[in-house]
Design an enzyme around this catalytic site. Structure first.
Site, PDB file in Angstrom:
ATOM      1  N   GLU A 263       0.889  -1.173   0.000  1.00 48.02           N
ATOM      2  CA  GLU A 263       0.000   0.000   0.000  1.00 48.02           C
ATOM      3  C   GLU A 263       0.921   1.214   0.000  1.00 48.02           C
ATOM      4  O   GLU A 263       1.408   1.639   1.043  1.00 48.02           O
ATOM      5  CB  GLU A 263      -0.857  -0.084   1.260  1.00 48.02           C
ATOM      6  N   CYS A 297      -1.986   9.194   1.997  1.00 38.38           N
ATOM      7  CA  CYS A 297      -1.568   8.683   0.679  1.00 38.38           C
ATOM      8  C   CYS A 297      -2.620   8.973  -0.391  1.00 38.38           C
ATOM      9  O   CYS A 297      -2.299   9.059  -1.569  1.00 38.38           O
ATOM     10  CB  CYS A 297      -1.245   7.202   0.752  1.00 38.38           C
TER      11      CYS A 297
HETATM   12  P1  NAD Z   1      10.415   6.645   4.365  1.00 40.12           P
HETATM   13  O1  NAD Z   1      10.307   6.184   2.974  1.00 40.12           O
HETATM   14  O2  NAD Z   1      11.763   6.701   5.007  1.00 40.12           O
HETATM   15  O3  NAD Z   1       9.516   5.745   5.331  1.00 40.12           O
HETATM   16  C1  NAD Z   1       8.177   5.420   5.072  1.00 40.12           C
HETATM   17  C2  NAD Z   1       7.801   4.332   6.075  1.00 40.12           C
HETATM   18  O4  NAD Z   1       8.545   3.158   5.773  1.00 40.12           O
HETATM   19  C3  NAD Z   1       8.179   4.675   7.519  1.00 40.12           C
HETATM   20  O5  NAD Z   1       7.165   4.194   8.356  1.00 40.12           O
HETATM   21  C4  NAD Z   1       9.477   3.934   7.762  1.00 40.12           C
HETATM   22  O6  NAD Z   1       9.634   3.537   9.110  1.00 40.12           O
HETATM   23  C5  NAD Z   1       9.311   2.725   6.892  1.00 40.12           C
HETATM   24  N1  NAD Z   1      10.571   2.192   6.393  1.00 40.12           N
HETATM   25  C6  NAD Z   1      11.591   2.880   5.845  1.00 40.12           C
HETATM   26  N2  NAD Z   1      12.572   2.048   5.464  1.00 40.12           N
HETATM   27  C7  NAD Z   1      12.166   0.800   5.785  1.00 40.12           C
HETATM   28  C8  NAD Z   1      12.713  -0.494   5.638  1.00 40.12           C
HETATM   29  N3  NAD Z   1      13.905  -0.710   5.038  1.00 40.12           N
HETATM   30  N4  NAD Z   1      12.011  -1.553   6.094  1.00 40.12           N
HETATM   31  C9  NAD Z   1      10.800  -1.381   6.672  1.00 40.12           C
HETATM   32  N5  NAD Z   1      10.207  -0.192   6.823  1.00 40.12           N
HETATM   33  C10 NAD Z   1      10.883   0.886   6.384  1.00 40.12           C
HETATM   34  O7  NAD Z   1       9.761   8.037   4.421  1.00 40.12           O
HETATM   35  P2  NAD Z   1       9.179   8.985   5.540  1.00 40.12           P
HETATM   36  O8  NAD Z   1      10.059  10.174   5.654  1.00 40.12           O
HETATM   37  O9  NAD Z   1       8.798   8.303   6.802  1.00 40.12           O
HETATM   38  O10 NAD Z   1       7.877   9.385   4.763  1.00 40.12           O
HETATM   39  C11 NAD Z   1       8.053  10.080   3.549  1.00 40.12           C
HETATM   40  C12 NAD Z   1       7.355   9.467   2.408  1.00 40.12           C
HETATM   41  O11 NAD Z   1       6.797   8.209   2.691  1.00 40.12           O
HETATM   42  C13 NAD Z   1       6.182  10.329   2.029  1.00 40.12           C
HETATM   43  O12 NAD Z   1       6.587  11.255   1.073  1.00 40.12           O
HETATM   44  C14 NAD Z   1       5.206   9.397   1.477  1.00 40.12           C
HETATM   45  O13 NAD Z   1       5.431   9.272   0.093  1.00 40.12           O
HETATM   46  C15 NAD Z   1       5.542   8.088   2.051  1.00 40.12           C
HETATM   47  N6  NAD Z   1       4.551   7.622   3.010  1.00 40.12           N
HETATM   48  C16 NAD Z   1       3.470   6.985   2.523  1.00 40.12           C
HETATM   49  C17 NAD Z   1       2.500   6.556   3.386  1.00 40.12           C
HETATM   50  C18 NAD Z   1       1.280   5.853   2.894  1.00 40.12           C
HETATM   51  O14 NAD Z   1       0.288   5.839   3.590  1.00 40.12           O
HETATM   52  N7  NAD Z   1       1.319   5.212   1.722  1.00 40.12           N
HETATM   53  C19 NAD Z   1       2.643   6.776   4.742  1.00 40.12           C
HETATM   54  C20 NAD Z   1       3.780   7.434   5.232  1.00 40.12           C
HETATM   55  C21 NAD Z   1       4.744   7.836   4.335  1.00 40.12           C
END
Ligand code: NAD
Length: 491
Positions: A263, A297
């Site tokens: 998702e 999202c």
């Molecule tokens: P990010 O990409 O670093 O992290 C997004 C999420 O993934 C966080 O909860 C993080 O803990 C988790 N994550 C990161 N690396 C991981 C790994 N290797 N294994 C497992 N989990 C991991 O970004 P962020 O700064 O937290 O959020 C920024 C971007 O993430 C936003 O611009 C948005 O695009 C996206 N996002 C999407 C949703 C959604 O509902 N689809 C939610 C939160 C963030």
């Protein structure tokens, strides 16, 4: 491994924020290591608490517990499973106000929005629990002496990873579907919103969920995901988050031949057709845009408005954006809180700077305010060129670029031009145009004449790089079930 016990939430009546712990095999634990991460209040930047980070030994214990929990939970009569899940839903409803307060402290959204999220996850849990009773199979006619049946069985222990933007909704979508299908789960909720996750899990504990069925960990995300996805006991991987991380985790799962639900992010286009009242559409769009400060999202994030109503739409939208009361989500009357973390504010501000440098005009907002916390104002941009970052990357913040169009086909092709395909929105009262948009939008979630949220009885999910699999609706349990063919010859 030494298990220290610490029950989160018990001290909540006295303290402002619950004590944080991992939950492994029915025990609250600080884990076997010493690593901790501070949890910040995004409205003030102050430290609320410290979340323990799991070591490999803790993850191994959680996986082993999920293996035992699965064997037990799968074989409990479905009526008993449903009763436990519904009891947890009742407890969550009763505690919605308090859990909402903790959510606002750690994520920033207004308290009313946070409380509503908790109430909604209780409804979602009820719905999934009931749907779990309907994991029906079928009987296929063959000849005498043989019965050919198709049954649905829980896939096995699940590894799930959820982000910070819906501290209750993210984890519950996965926990409810997994448990309703008869699976056990190890969930790594966000280290940035661990208080809400602790309180959710506590409701399941109080409801009588057997040890090992639900395990909650926090840790260094890349370490935890690599370890859990590779663990042989884990049979299914569920992730919500950004596209790059989703692709990485889908790759890890593919290497171990494990199915996934992904998702991922979106960049939802809105097309406002010529036939609607642009002022009414603008008010509706502005209401949806600033929910959770745009960190959703499915947030509407590119507004294509027919040129005949463009000026009115822009004026009304900008006025509504400027009227949004921004502040600490616990203060009365606040309509939008801070961004959830400093990363998000820096990313949002960089997008505005980039758009300005390319010639865009900012009608309202667009400046980092002075003072504590990670606040950013509702921001409306016009004259944004197509190569601006804000029109290509997910804004995930309170930014609204508004663009005119003259030809609907051209608007549709601009809407579909990105690799994302999560949500899309159309405004029209003409049935033929609504049908055309419904056919043409490359998105898994389409809303016409509103910017509404998800409901438990219908599936949500994306196409293209926004991911695969569905959460919610009867489809939501599909991923957590496997199909088994049984051909039984009686002679
Ligand atoms: P990010 O990409 O670093 O992290 C997004 C999420 O993934 C966080 O909860 C993080 O803990 C988790 N994550 C990161 N690396 C991981 C790994 N290797 N294994 C497992 N989990 C991991 O970004 P962020 O700064 O937290 O959020 C920024 C971007 O993430 C936003 O611009 C948005 O695009 C996206 N996002 C999407 C949703 C959604 O509902 N689809 C939610 C939160 C963030």
């Amino acid at each position: 491994m030494t298990m220290q016990t610490a029950t989160p939430g018990r001290a909540a009546a006295e303290a402002r924020y619950p004590e944080l712990a991992l939950y492994v095999d029915g025990q609250w634990t600080q884990g076997s290591g010493a690593r901790r991460e501070p949890v910040l209040n995004p409205a003030t930047g102050q430290v609320l608490g410290e979340v323990p980070l799991a070591e490999r030994a803790d993850l191994d214990a959680a996986v082993a517990a999920a293996g035992r929990g699965f064997a037990l939970w799968r074989d409990l009569p479905v009526e008993r499973r449903t009763a436990i899940l519904r009891r947890a839903a009742d407890l969550l409803r009763a505690q919605a106000n308090e859990i909402g307060r903790v959510m606002t402290l750690e994520e920033g959204k207004p308290h009313g929005e946070a409380t509503g999220e908790v109430t909604r996850v209780a409804t979602l849990l009820d719905w999934d629990a009931e749907e779990g009773r309907r994991a029906y199979g079928r009987i296929i006619p063959t000849g005498p002496g043989e019965t050919l049946t198709v049954t649905r069985a829980p896939v096995g222990p699940v590894a799930a990873f959820t982000p910070w933007n819906f501290p209750a909704g993210g984890p519950m979508r996965k926990i409810a579907a997994a448990l309703a299908a008869g699976c056990s789960i190890v969930i790594k909720a966000s280290e940035e919103t661990p208080g809400t996750a602790n309180l959710l899990v506590r409701a399941f504990e109080e409801a009588g969920l057997p040890a090992g069925v639900l395990n909650l960990v926090f840790g260094v995300p890349s370490e935890v995901s690599e370890h859990l996805i590779a663990a042989p006991e884990i049979r299914f991987v569920a992730f919500t988050g950004s596209v790059p991380v989703g692709k990485h985790l889908a790759g890890l799962a593919a290497a171990a031949m494990k199915p996934t639900i992904m998702e991922l992010g979106g960049h939802a286009p809105v097309i406002v057709c010529e036939d609607v009242d642009p002022a009414e559409a603008a008010r509706s769009c502005a209401r949806g845009k600033f929910v959770n400060a745009g960190q959703v999202c499915t947030s509407p994030s590119r507004f294509y408005v027919h040129e005949s109503g463009y000026d009115t739409f822009v004026d009304v939208f900008a006025e509504a954006a400027a009227a949004v009361r921004v502040g600490d989500g616990l203060a009365p009357g606040v309509m939008m809180g801070p961004l959830a973390n400093p990363r998000r504010r820096a990313a949002v501000d960089a997008m505005v700077t980039d758009a300005r440098a390319r010639g865009a005009r900012v009608l309202t907002g667009g400046e980092v305010p002075d003072g504590p916390g990670y606040f950013y104002p509702p921001t409306v941009l016009v004259d944004v060129p197509e190569d601006a970052a804000i029109l290509r990357e997910e804004p995930f913040g309170p930014l609204a670029p508004i663009l005119p169009f003259s030809d609907l086909d051209e608007a549709i092709s601009r809407a579909n031009a990105l690799p994302y395909g999560l949500a899309a929105y159309g405004f029209t009262h003409r049935a033929d145009l609504a049908a055309r948009l419904a056919r043409a939008f490359e998105a898994g979630i389409l809303s016409i004449n509103h910017v509404g949220g998800s409901v438990p009885q219908a599936p949500s999910g994306g196409v293209k790089e926004s991911g695969h699999g569905r959460e919610g609706g009867s489809e939501g349990l599909e991923g957590y079930l496997v199909t088994k063919r049984v051909a039984h010859r009686m002679q």
